[in-house]
Design a protein around this motif. Structure first.
Motif, PDB file in Angstrom:
ATOM      1  N   SER A   1       0.810  -1.215   0.000  1.00  0.00           N
ATOM      2  CA  SER A   1       0.000   0.000   0.000  1.00  0.00           C
ATOM      3  C   SER A   1       0.848   1.272   0.000  1.00  0.00           C
ATOM      4  CB  SER A   1      -0.907   0.014   1.236  1.00  0.00           C
ATOM      5  OG  SER A   1      -1.483   1.293   1.399  1.00  0.00           O
ATOM      6  N   HIS A   2       0.407   2.244  -0.808  1.00  0.00           N
ATOM      7  CA  HIS A   2       1.030   3.562  -0.824  1.00  0.00           C
ATOM      8  C   HIS A   2       0.167   4.594  -0.108  1.00  0.00           C
ATOM      9  CE1 HIS A   2       4.280   3.112  -4.188  1.00  0.00           C
ATOM     10  NE2 HIS A   2       4.498   2.352  -3.147  1.00  0.00           N
ATOM     11  N   GLU A   3      -0.829   4.138   0.642  1.00  0.00           N
ATOM     12  CA  GLU A   3      -1.635   5.045   1.469  1.00  0.00           C
ATOM     13  C   GLU A   3      -0.685   5.835   2.376  1.00  0.00           C
ATOM     14  OE1 GLU A   3      -5.069   5.142   1.395  1.00  0.00           O
ATOM     15  OE2 GLU A   3      -5.011   6.805   2.829  1.00  0.00           O
TER      16      GLU A   3
ATOM     17  N   VAL B   1       3.071   2.008   4.140  1.00  0.00           N
ATOM     18  CA  VAL B   1       3.464   0.643   4.521  1.00  0.00           C
ATOM     19  C   VAL B   1       4.541   0.147   3.554  1.00  0.00           C
ATOM     20  CG1 VAL B   1       2.657  -1.747   4.661  1.00  0.00           C
ATOM     21  CG2 VAL B   1       1.329   0.083   5.734  1.00  0.00           C
ATOM     22  N   CYS B   2       4.319   0.320   2.245  1.00  0.00           N
ATOM     23  CA  CYS B   2       5.422   0.152   1.295  1.00  0.00           C
ATOM     24  C   CYS B   2       6.159   1.483   1.328  1.00  0.00           C
ATOM     25  CB  CYS B   2       4.912  -0.160  -0.114  1.00  0.00           C
ATOM     26  SG  CYS B   2       6.265  -0.436  -1.290  1.00  0.00           S
ATOM     27  N   SER B   3       7.249   1.495   2.097  1.00  0.00           N
ATOM     28  CA  SER B   3       7.857   2.750   2.533  1.00  0.00           C
ATOM     29  C   SER B   3       8.845   3.286   1.504  1.00  0.00           C
ATOM     30  CB  SER B   3       8.564   2.487   3.864  1.00  0.00           C
ATOM     31  OG  SER B   3       9.325   3.593   4.251  1.00  0.00           O
ATOM     32  N   HIS B   4       8.776   4.598   1.313  1.00  0.00           N
ATOM     33  CA  HIS B   4       9.651   5.254   0.326  1.00  0.00           C
ATOM     34  C   HIS B   4      10.274   6.500   0.916  1.00  0.00           C
ATOM     35  CE1 HIS B   4       8.607   2.973  -3.356  1.00  0.00           C
ATOM     36  NE2 HIS B   4       7.533   2.687  -2.659  1.00  0.00           N
ATOM     37  N   ILE B   5      10.567   6.482   2.220  1.00  0.00           N
ATOM     38  CA  ILE B   5      10.925   7.769   2.832  1.00  0.00           C
ATOM     39  C   ILE B   5      12.215   8.362   2.293  1.00  0.00           C
ATOM     40  CG2 ILE B   5       9.551   7.576   4.933  1.00  0.00           C
ATOM     41  CD1 ILE B   5      12.003   6.574   6.375  1.00  0.00           C
TER      42      ILE B   5
ATOM     43  N   GLY C   1      11.930  -4.798  -3.817  1.00  0.00           N
ATOM     44  CA  GLY C   1      11.553  -3.422  -4.119  1.00  0.00           C
ATOM     45  C   GLY C   1      10.090  -3.103  -3.855  1.00  0.00           C
ATOM     46  N   CYS C   2       9.591  -2.102  -4.566  1.00  0.00           N
ATOM     47  CA  CYS C   2       8.249  -1.574  -4.357  1.00  0.00           C
ATOM     48  C   CYS C   2       7.194  -2.561  -4.854  1.00  0.00           C
ATOM     49  CB  CYS C   2       8.117  -0.244  -5.092  1.00  0.00           C
ATOM     50  SG  CYS C   2       6.456   0.425  -5.060  1.00  0.00           S
ATOM     51  N   GLY C   3       6.228  -2.853  -4.008  1.00  0.00           N
ATOM     52  CA  GLY C   3       5.176  -3.796  -4.362  1.00  0.00           C
ATOM     53  C   GLY C   3       4.226  -3.284  -5.431  1.00  0.00           C
ATOM     54  N   GLN C   4       4.234  -1.955  -5.636  1.00  0.00           N
ATOM     55  CA  GLN C   4       3.379  -1.384  -6.684  1.00  0.00           C
ATOM     56  C   GLN C   4       4.002  -1.559  -8.064  1.00  0.00           C
ATOM     57  OE1 GLN C   4       0.394   0.217  -6.225  1.00  0.00           O
ATOM     58  NE2 GLN C   4       0.396  -0.017  -4.003  1.00  0.00           N
ATOM     59  N   VAL C   5       5.311  -1.761  -8.088  1.00  0.00           N
ATOM     60  CA  VAL C   5       6.035  -1.845  -9.355  1.00  0.00           C
ATOM     61  C   VAL C   5       6.369  -3.294  -9.690  1.00  0.00           C
ATOM     62  CG1 VAL C   5       8.145  -1.154 -10.559  1.00  0.00           C
ATOM     63  CG2 VAL C   5       7.016   0.460  -9.003  1.00  0.00           C
TER      64      VAL C   5
HETATM   65 ZN   LIG Z   1       6.138   1.197  -2.929  1.00  0.00          ZN
END
Ligand SMILES: [Zn+2]
Length: 386
Positions: free
Chosen positions: A323-325, A331-335, A365-369
């Motif tokens: 999640s990118h909420e 939660v899928c962190s990109h800080i 990596g990112c779960g959205q990608v």
């Molecule tokens: Zn992500």
């Protein structure tokens, strides 16, 4: 979705742990040497070590404990060092980095690393940045329990993330682990159906202890969750972690500091969530959650997402843990995307285990990608429904 993405686990089928380690070390020699240097530099920057010599000396103190804890796992770790042509203590730094940061240099002064060391002030964790997180979730499903986590750590580690399948030619053992090049395994599942996840906790009572990825592997070699819990409870640790242990029948969540351990969650029929701060009031007195940590925020986000989405299976949990909420502190962190520090913490991958079918979803990596790679345990004989 495909099973032939680049994130398929790398097979190690050697019967002899030393040979297995050597094969691992040789396969990823360059990566291991790079990652050991990255982690040594981070430990020096973020821990309280005087210099590299002191860090290496403290890392070396962990080798005899590992020998005593498990000769096969010690042989595998030393094999990795030989294969990669680095000193064994470099592989200890690579494996044990998050814990080493919490071990005070005063351990070098004691005559024996078995002596307990208590140091509440050796360095101020509140000024340190996020040492890395992880959001772990157990869900009972509809008679189909699932255990999984994100792996959040210094973003510079992402190129070194791997999945491995350890399946000796002799016997019927098999484990699939999410790991790093040079690391024995960080989270995983065995053919017997035992799965373990990890959340890092920052402790103020660090000490010389068993290299934690070796403990994870030893827990995965247990016959069931209860046996793995008991092994954890009697093992000398270096620093804090929260361990989720499940085998389809039973579930345990155990919080630890360097010197204390408390079973804080149990019951396979309830959902459990954990990030990187202690629930237990006694353990809280031995932890220092870094100011920059997203732990409380991720706990809130994960709780809300869980209630909204009510995930029932591994794919639904994959979606939740991607999640990118609230991006970038999601939660899928990109800080690190916001701050520009490549060593800041971010989600470097995730692994989710279907405890009924012996199926693993794993990715870097990112779960959205990145879509999950689906991995089946070949020798699966777990799958007990609670
Ligand atoms: Zn992500």
């Amino acid at each position: 979705m495909t099973t032939s993405t680049p994130f398929d686990p790398v097979l190690f089928d050697q019967d002899d742990p030393a040979r297995r380690g050597e094969a691992h070390g040789e396969m990823w020699r360059a990566e291991i040497r790079e990652l050991a240097e990255i982690r040594a530099a981070l430990a020096l920057k973020k821990g309280s070590f005087k210099d590299r010599g002191q860090l290496d000396a403290i890392a070396r103190l962990h080798l005899p404990l590992l020998d005593n804890f498990s000769a096969p796992l010690a042989a595998e770790l030393r094999g990795i060092a030989r294969g990669a042509a680095v000193a064994p203590e470099a592989v200890v730094v690579l494996n044990h980095y998050t814990d080493l940061r919490d071990v005070p240099p005063s351990v070098l002064e004691g005559p024996c690393p078995e002596d307990p060391v208590v140091s509440d002030t050796f360095h101020d964790l509140n000024t340190a940045d996020d040492p890395g997180g992880c959001t772990a979730v157990y869900l009972p499903g509809q008679g189909a329990p699932v255990l999984g986590q994100t792996w959040d750590m210094h973003g510079t580690a992402e190129p070194y993330v791997r999945a491995i399948r350890i399946k000796p030619r002799g016997g019927d053992d098999e484990v699939v682990c999410f790991t790093l090049t040079g690391c024995l395994g960080m989270t995983g599942v065995s053919a017997r159906g035992v799965a373990v996840t990890i959340n890092n906790l920052s402790s103020t009572d660090g000490q010389v202890g068993v290299v934690w990825p070796a403990l994870v592997r030893a827990m995965l070699a247990c016959a069931g969750a209860r046996e793995a819990r008991d092994l954890l409870l009697r093992t000398r640790l270096s620093s804090g972690h929260h361990y989720m242990i499940a085998d389809g029948r039973e579930f345990f969540g155990v919080e630890t500091s360097g010197q204390l351990k408390v079973v804080t969650q149990h019951g396979a029929r309830a959902a459990h969530l954990h990030t990187n701060h202690c629930f237990d009031p006694v353990l809280r007195r031995h932890e220092a959650v870094p100011k920059a940590s997203t732990s409380f925020r991720r706990m809130e986000l994960a709780t809300t997402l869980y209630v909204q989405q009510r995930p029932q299976d591994a794919r639904a949990l994959w979606t939740m843990l991607s999640s990118h909420e609230g991006y970038p502190r999601s939660v899928c962190s990109h800080i690190d995307d916001a701050g520009g520090d490549p060593s800041a913490s971010r989600t470097c991958g995730r692994m989710i285990v279907d405890l009924t079918r012996g199926e693993v979803l794993v990715g870097r990596g990112c779960g959205q990608v990145e879509p999950p790679t689906v991995v089946k345990l070949d020798r699966w004989r777990g799958g007990h429904v609670p």
